[in-house]
Design a protein around this motif. Structure first.
Motif, PDB file in Angstrom:
ATOM      1  N   ALA A  75      15.093 -21.522 -31.327  1.00  0.00           N
ATOM      2  CA  ALA A  75      14.152 -21.956 -32.361  1.00  0.00           C
ATOM      3  C   ALA A  75      12.722 -21.680 -31.937  1.00  0.00           C
ATOM      4  O   ALA A  75      12.421 -21.583 -30.740  1.00  0.00           O
ATOM      5  N   CYS A  76      11.837 -21.574 -32.916  1.00  0.00           N
ATOM      6  CA  CYS A  76      10.400 -21.428 -32.669  1.00  0.00           C
ATOM      7  C   CYS A  76       9.666 -21.946 -33.891  1.00  0.00           C
ATOM      8  O   CYS A  76       9.742 -21.343 -34.976  1.00  0.00           O
ATOM      9  N   GLY A  77       8.979 -23.063 -33.737  1.00  0.00           N
ATOM     10  CA  GLY A  77       8.306 -23.680 -34.873  1.00  0.00           C
ATOM     11  C   GLY A  77       7.177 -22.844 -35.433  1.00  0.00           C
ATOM     12  O   GLY A  77       7.033 -22.705 -36.662  1.00  0.00           O
ATOM     13  N   ASN A  78       6.352 -22.253 -34.565  1.00  0.00           N
ATOM     14  CA  ASN A  78       5.254 -21.424 -35.053  1.00  0.00           C
ATOM     15  C   ASN A  78       5.781 -20.199 -35.788  1.00  0.00           C
ATOM     16  O   ASN A  78       5.239 -19.795 -36.819  1.00  0.00           O
ATOM     17  N   VAL A 149      14.716 -29.933 -29.613  1.00  0.00           N
ATOM     18  CA  VAL A 149      14.378 -29.797 -31.035  1.00  0.00           C
ATOM     19  C   VAL A 149      14.799 -28.403 -31.511  1.00  0.00           C
ATOM     20  O   VAL A 149      14.050 -27.709 -32.184  1.00  0.00           O
ATOM     21  N   GLY A 150      16.020 -28.039 -31.150  1.00  0.00           N
ATOM     22  CA  GLY A 150      16.505 -26.692 -31.387  1.00  0.00           C
ATOM     23  C   GLY A 150      16.443 -25.862 -30.135  1.00  0.00           C
ATOM     24  O   GLY A 150      17.213 -24.919 -29.944  1.00  0.00           O
ATOM     25  N   THR A 213       7.683 -26.025 -31.443  1.00  0.00           N
ATOM     26  CA  THR A 213       8.742 -26.934 -31.002  1.00  0.00           C
ATOM     27  C   THR A 213       8.234 -27.843 -29.875  1.00  0.00           C
ATOM     28  O   THR A 213       8.647 -28.999 -29.777  1.00  0.00           O
ATOM     29  N   GLY A 214       7.309 -27.327 -29.038  1.00  0.00           N
ATOM     30  CA  GLY A 214       6.720 -28.170 -28.001  1.00  0.00           C
ATOM     31  C   GLY A 214       5.918 -29.310 -28.590  1.00  0.00           C
ATOM     32  O   GLY A 214       5.965 -30.444 -28.099  1.00  0.00           O
ATOM     33  N   ALA A 215       5.162 -29.022 -29.660  1.00  0.00           N
ATOM     34  CA  ALA A 215       4.409 -30.078 -30.338  1.00  0.00           C
ATOM     35  C   ALA A 215       5.347 -31.118 -30.929  1.00  0.00           C
ATOM     36  O   ALA A 215       5.101 -32.330 -30.832  1.00  0.00           O
ATOM     37  N   CYS A 216       6.452 -30.659 -31.535  1.00  0.00           N
ATOM     38  CA  CYS A 216       7.436 -31.596 -32.101  1.00  0.00           C
ATOM     39  C   CYS A 216       8.065 -32.449 -31.002  1.00  0.00           C
ATOM     40  O   CYS A 216       8.152 -33.681 -31.124  1.00  0.00           O
ATOM     41  N   ALA A 217       8.515 -31.803 -29.931  1.00  0.00           N
ATOM     42  CA  ALA A 217       9.169 -32.535 -28.840  1.00  0.00           C
ATOM     43  C   ALA A 217       8.227 -33.541 -28.204  1.00  0.00           C
ATOM     44  O   ALA A 217       8.614 -34.676 -27.891  1.00  0.00           O
ATOM     45  N   THR A 218       6.960 -33.142 -28.012  1.00  0.00           N
ATOM     46  CA  THR A 218       5.978 -34.042 -27.398  1.00  0.00           C
ATOM     47  C   THR A 218       5.688 -35.231 -28.297  1.00  0.00           C
ATOM     48  O   THR A 218       5.585 -36.374 -27.823  1.00  0.00           O
ATOM     49  N   ALA A 219       5.560 -34.991 -29.600  1.00  0.00           N
ATOM     50  CA  ALA A 219       5.331 -36.096 -30.527  1.00  0.00           C
ATOM     51  C   ALA A 219       6.502 -37.072 -30.503  1.00  0.00           C
ATOM     52  O   ALA A 219       6.301 -38.297 -30.457  1.00  0.00           O
ATOM     53  N   ILE A 220       7.736 -36.561 -30.513  1.00  0.00           N
ATOM     54  CA  ILE A 220       8.918 -37.436 -30.460  1.00  0.00           C
ATOM     55  C   ILE A 220       8.934 -38.233 -29.166  1.00  0.00           C
ATOM     56  O   ILE A 220       9.221 -39.442 -29.164  1.00  0.00           O
ATOM     57  N   ALA A 221       8.607 -37.578 -28.048  1.00  0.00           N
ATOM     58  CA  ALA A 221       8.575 -38.280 -26.763  1.00  0.00           C
ATOM     59  C   ALA A 221       7.553 -39.412 -26.780  1.00  0.00           C
ATOM     60  O   ALA A 221       7.829 -40.530 -26.313  1.00  0.00           O
ATOM     61  N   ALA A 222       6.357 -39.144 -27.323  1.00  0.00           N
ATOM     62  CA  ALA A 222       5.314 -40.174 -27.385  1.00  0.00           C
ATOM     63  C   ALA A 222       5.730 -41.320 -28.293  1.00  0.00           C
ATOM     64  O   ALA A 222       5.499 -42.504 -27.975  1.00  0.00           O
ATOM     65  N   MET A 223       6.347 -40.998 -29.410  1.00  0.00           N
ATOM     66  CA  MET A 223       6.795 -42.036 -30.342  1.00  0.00           C
ATOM     67  C   MET A 223       7.909 -42.877 -29.733  1.00  0.00           C
ATOM     68  O   MET A 223       7.928 -44.104 -29.886  1.00  0.00           O
ATOM     69  N   ARG A 224       8.838 -42.245 -29.035  1.00  0.00           N
ATOM     70  CA  ARG A 224       9.933 -42.992 -28.390  1.00  0.00           C
ATOM     71  C   ARG A 224       9.397 -43.962 -27.334  1.00  0.00           C
ATOM     72  O   ARG A 224       9.947 -45.048 -27.149  1.00  0.00           O
TER      73      ARG A 224
END
Length: 271
Positions: A75-78, A149-150, A213-224
């Protein structure tokens, strides 16, 4: 064989896009991908993107992603935002990580990235451990969060992301035996409950100006960890992404994408 390409980027994370949806292209090998991605002797990019017909009615078309070293990734979000822009209308895009949907938004292109995988064997890790705080460290980088995240990521929260020697530590962590499929390495600083600063060492590509995907993963980590609210702005060297994590556990990412130029190349020179 003379072949058309489109050069695109998402916040400076750049791509060569080859479109084989209507006209088939020869198989893309790791050697070909690395040669085309070379910034001195090829066209140059962080990732090579190949568009193909979808394998089922669940998607409009298929997207394959090859890193600069020629390795194929999930996967690649960008890139997903860039392909959403190129397609020009809402799309269902088949990837190794599943079907991703894109649509125009006020921020550029919005992507439904699906639900994160948080279990150790889905990252994957070499053995069982708590993914919210891995009991491991590399010099000053300790106790990361692991999120898939993929594709797989570890996230380190640090006082100042710019002070970390990521170009040195990134490859050490990426290739550690703890990560059987290698790993993307994120170093993040929490500015407030709505804002995160982030730098990413991307497996197979190195330091990158942006990683969706790094931005998504980091946001999820911070929220968790309870460090931020459920919608944040992630500030990368190339620009900002808006990341949300809904009650349905699905991740949304929104941000700009840009077409840089179009051209042609001789396929056999890189095969």
């Amino acid at each position: 064989m003379r072949t058309d390409f489109t050069k695109m980027h998402g916040l400076g994370n750049d791509f060569i896009v080859l479109d084989a949806r209507e006209r088939a292209l020869p198989p893309v090998s790791a050697r070909f991908g690395a040669a085309l991605a070379d910034r001195r002797t090829g066209i140059g990019c962080d990732q090579l993107i190949l568009l193909e017909p979808a394998g089922s009615d669940a998607a409009d078309f298929r997207m394959r992603i090859f890193n600069a070293d020629g390795s194929e990734v999930e996967a690649c979000g960008n890139a997903t935002r860039a392909i959403g822009l190129l397609h020009g209308q809402p799309a269902r895009i088949e990837t190794v990580a599943g079907v991703l949907t894109t649509e125009p938004s006020d921020a550029g292109i919005a992507v439904d990235m699906g639900q994160p995988n948080l279990e150790w064997d889905r990252i994957p890790l070499a053995y069982a451990m708590d993914t919210l705080s891995l009991p491991v460290g590399w010099e000053e980088l300790e106790a990361p969060v692991a999120v898939n995240v993929g594709n797989p990521h570890v996230i380190f929260f640090v006082p100042d992301t710019d002070a970390v020697e990521l170009e040195r530590l990134g490859p050490l962590i990426e290739n550690d035996p703890l990560f059987p499929e290698r790993i993307n390495v994120n170093v993040a600083t929490i500015e407030n409950r709505q804002t995160i600063r982030l730098r990413v060492w991307e497996r197979g590509a190195g330091l990158t100006r942006a990683c969706g995907t790094g931005a998504c993963a980091t946001a999820i980590a911070a929220m968790r960890r309870g460090l931020t609210d459920r919608r944040v702005t992630v500030r990368l060297p190339g620009g900002d992404l808006s990341i949300g994590w809904g009650d349905d556990k699905r991740i949304t990412m929104a941000g700009p994408a840009t077409e840089s130029f179009r051209g042609t190349f001789e396929w056999d020179l890189y095969a």
